[in-house]
Design a protein around this motif. Structure first.
Motif, mmCIF file in Angstrom:
data_model
loop_
_atom_site.group_PDB
_atom_site.id
_atom_site.type_symbol
_atom_site.label_atom_id
_atom_site.label_comp_id
_atom_site.label_asym_id
_atom_site.label_seq_id
_atom_site.Cartn_x
_atom_site.Cartn_y
_atom_site.Cartn_z
ATOM 1 N N SER A 6 0.902 -1.387 -0.268
ATOM 2 C CA SER A 6 0.421 0.299 0.433
ATOM 3 C C SER A 6 0.985 1.450 0.712
ATOM 4 O O SER A 6 2.389 1.328 -0.150
ATOM 5 C CB SER A 6 -0.888 0.191 1.371
ATOM 6 N N PHE A 7 -0.109 2.485 -0.054
ATOM 7 C CA PHE A 7 0.901 3.814 0.052
ATOM 8 C C PHE A 7 -0.049 4.416 0.426
ATOM 9 O O PHE A 7 -1.438 4.594 0.493
ATOM 10 C CB PHE A 7 1.455 4.057 -1.343
ATOM 11 N N ASP A 8 0.002 6.254 0.601
ATOM 12 C CA ASP A 8 -1.048 7.077 0.894
ATOM 13 C C ASP A 8 -0.603 8.288 0.380
ATOM 14 O O ASP A 8 0.218 7.974 -0.792
ATOM 15 C CB ASP A 8 -1.032 7.662 2.471
ATOM 16 N N VAL A 9 -1.488 8.864 -0.331
ATOM 17 C CA VAL A 9 -1.657 9.548 -1.635
ATOM 18 C C VAL A 9 -2.108 10.488 -0.626
ATOM 19 O O VAL A 9 -3.080 10.634 0.208
ATOM 20 C CB VAL A 9 -3.051 9.246 -2.424
ATOM 21 N N VAL A 10 -1.317 11.253 -0.692
ATOM 22 C CA VAL A 10 -1.635 13.111 0.562
ATOM 23 C C VAL A 10 -1.191 13.764 -0.462
ATOM 24 O O VAL A 10 -0.942 14.326 -1.085
ATOM 25 C CB VAL A 10 -0.329 13.377 1.607
ATOM 26 N N SER A 11 -1.763 15.264 0.324
ATOM 27 C CA SER A 11 -1.307 16.483 -0.391
ATOM 28 C C SER A 11 -0.767 17.828 0.835
ATOM 29 O O SER A 11 -1.949 18.182 1.473
ATOM 30 C CB SER A 11 -2.561 17.172 -0.752
ATOM 31 N N LYS A 12 0.008 17.859 0.702
ATOM 32 C CA LYS A 12 1.248 18.761 2.214
ATOM 33 C C LYS A 12 2.197 19.325 1.825
ATOM 34 O O LYS A 12 2.548 19.052 0.518
ATOM 35 C CB LYS A 12 2.081 17.153 2.871
ATOM 36 N N LYS A 79 0.364 24.875 -7.043
ATOM 37 C CA LYS A 79 -0.770 24.017 -6.939
ATOM 38 C C LYS A 79 -1.776 24.417 -5.416
ATOM 39 O O LYS A 79 -2.809 24.582 -4.806
ATOM 40 C CB LYS A 79 -1.396 22.518 -7.795
ATOM 41 N N SER A 80 -0.791 24.014 -5.005
ATOM 42 C CA SER A 80 -1.138 24.203 -3.155
ATOM 43 C C SER A 80 -1.013 26.054 -2.705
ATOM 44 O O SER A 80 -2.010 25.988 -1.095
ATOM 45 C CB SER A 80 0.226 23.899 -2.124
ATOM 46 N N LEU A 81 -0.871 26.940 -3.897
ATOM 47 C CA LEU A 81 -1.122 28.160 -3.381
ATOM 48 C C LEU A 81 -2.766 29.095 -4.235
ATOM 49 O O LEU A 81 -2.406 28.802 -5.325
ATOM 50 C CB LEU A 81 0.381 28.965 -3.707
ATOM 51 N N ASP A 82 -3.240 29.122 -2.936
ATOM 52 C CA ASP A 82 -4.832 29.538 -3.355
ATOM 53 C C ASP A 82 -4.446 30.916 -3.711
ATOM 54 O O ASP A 82 -4.291 31.647 -2.014
ATOM 55 C CB ASP A 82 -5.801 29.505 -2.822
ATOM 56 N N VAL A 98 -3.599 31.851 0.389
ATOM 57 C CA VAL A 98 -3.455 30.697 2.111
ATOM 58 C C VAL A 98 -3.077 29.185 0.974
ATOM 59 O O VAL A 98 -3.189 29.299 -0.213
ATOM 60 C CB VAL A 98 -5.158 29.827 1.509
ATOM 61 N N ILE A 99 -2.291 28.765 2.007
ATOM 62 C CA ILE A 99 -1.691 27.615 1.835
ATOM 63 C C ILE A 99 -2.474 26.354 2.073
ATOM 64 O O ILE A 99 -2.758 26.362 2.923
ATOM 65 C CB ILE A 99 0.051 27.428 2.439
ATOM 66 N N GLN A 100 -2.720 25.271 0.697
ATOM 67 C CA GLN A 100 -3.497 24.599 0.900
ATOM 68 C C GLN A 100 -2.984 23.015 1.815
ATOM 69 O O GLN A 100 -1.694 22.669 1.190
ATOM 70 C CB GLN A 100 -4.700 24.134 0.299
ATOM 71 N N GLN A 101 -3.129 22.442 2.586
ATOM 72 C CA GLN A 101 -2.520 21.288 3.570
ATOM 73 C C GLN A 101 -4.045 20.435 3.040
ATOM 74 O O GLN A 101 -5.013 20.546 3.474
ATOM 75 C CB GLN A 101 -2.440 21.316 4.887
ATOM 76 N N LEU A 158 -0.100 16.826 -5.481
ATOM 77 C CA LEU A 158 0.022 15.229 -4.703
ATOM 78 C C LEU A 158 1.698 14.940 -4.459
ATOM 79 O O LEU A 158 2.602 14.784 -5.187
ATOM 80 C CB LEU A 158 -0.594 14.261 -5.971
ATOM 81 N N GLN A 159 1.765 14.059 -2.824
ATOM 82 C CA GLN A 159 2.769 13.514 -2.875
ATOM 83 C C GLN A 159 2.158 11.993 -2.962
ATOM 84 O O GLN A 159 0.882 11.555 -2.524
ATOM 85 C CB GLN A 159 3.184 13.917 -1.512
ATOM 86 N N PHE A 160 3.366 11.031 -2.805
ATOM 87 C CA PHE A 160 2.923 9.411 -2.299
ATOM 88 C C PHE A 160 3.714 8.752 -1.051
ATOM 89 O O PHE A 160 4.830 8.717 -1.493
ATOM 90 C CB PHE A 160 3.081 9.175 -3.556
#
Length: 164
Positions: A6-12, A79-82, A98-101, A158-160
């Motif tokens: 498995s792995f996790d898909v995150v947006s950090k 993409k993480s900057l709004d 806004v920095i989206q986490q 996205l980060q894995f």
């Protein structure tokens, strides 16, 4: 019988890297000739909000350009900057970014649907909070899913992580 991989898909976003980019931007706008005398500043306004001020909306947007350049150099996806629109506040203009986490539930569902529709058979997804866990019997299937998600044009960075 082997356990599922498995792995996790995150947006950090690495907060320290954003802080370094913000400090570099502040230093550059204090030294650049085109920012002299316009009251240009950039600073944190809370945990995930960056506040930029200047005496015109164009100068605010110029600060955003410098900040985005510094973020790209530090490997942070835009993409993480709004970024909002400049708003007048007295004699100055303010612009908030806004920095989206984390993954929102809509984005996590969208990514899970992409994996279900286009990914290999036997791949399971599970949404847990602001992460998406992807699991399968074969590690090759997981590699295929990672390649599929990298090829998609999503509106989040996205980060894995936790690949096992």
């Amino acid at each position: 019988m082997a356990a599922d991989s498995s792995f996790d898909v995150v947006s950090k976003v690495d907060h320290q890297e954003v802080d370094n980019a913000l400090n570099q931007t502040a230093k550059e706008i204090s030294q650049r000739y085109d920012f002299k005398g316009v009251g240009a500043t950039i600073a944190w306004s809370g945990e995930t909000v960056v506040l930029m001020t200047a005496n015109s909306p164009d100068r605010c947007k110029a600060i955003v350009d410098v900040f985005e350049t510094k973020l790209i150099r530090r490997g942070i996806s835009l993409k993480s900057l709004d970024v909002g629109e400049p708003k007048q506040s007295g004699k100055e203009y303010r612009l908030e970014a806004v920095i989206q986490q984390g993954l929102s539930s809509e984005n996590a569902k969208k990514i899970a649907k992409i994996i279900r529709d286009s990914g290999p058979k036997g791949v399971k997804t599970q949404i847990t909070g602001d992460e998406l866990r992807v699991s399968a019997k074969s590690r090759d299937d997981l590699q295929t899913v990672i390649a599929l998600l990298k090829g998609e044009d999503l509106d989040v960075a996205l980060q894995f992580v936790n690949y096992r």
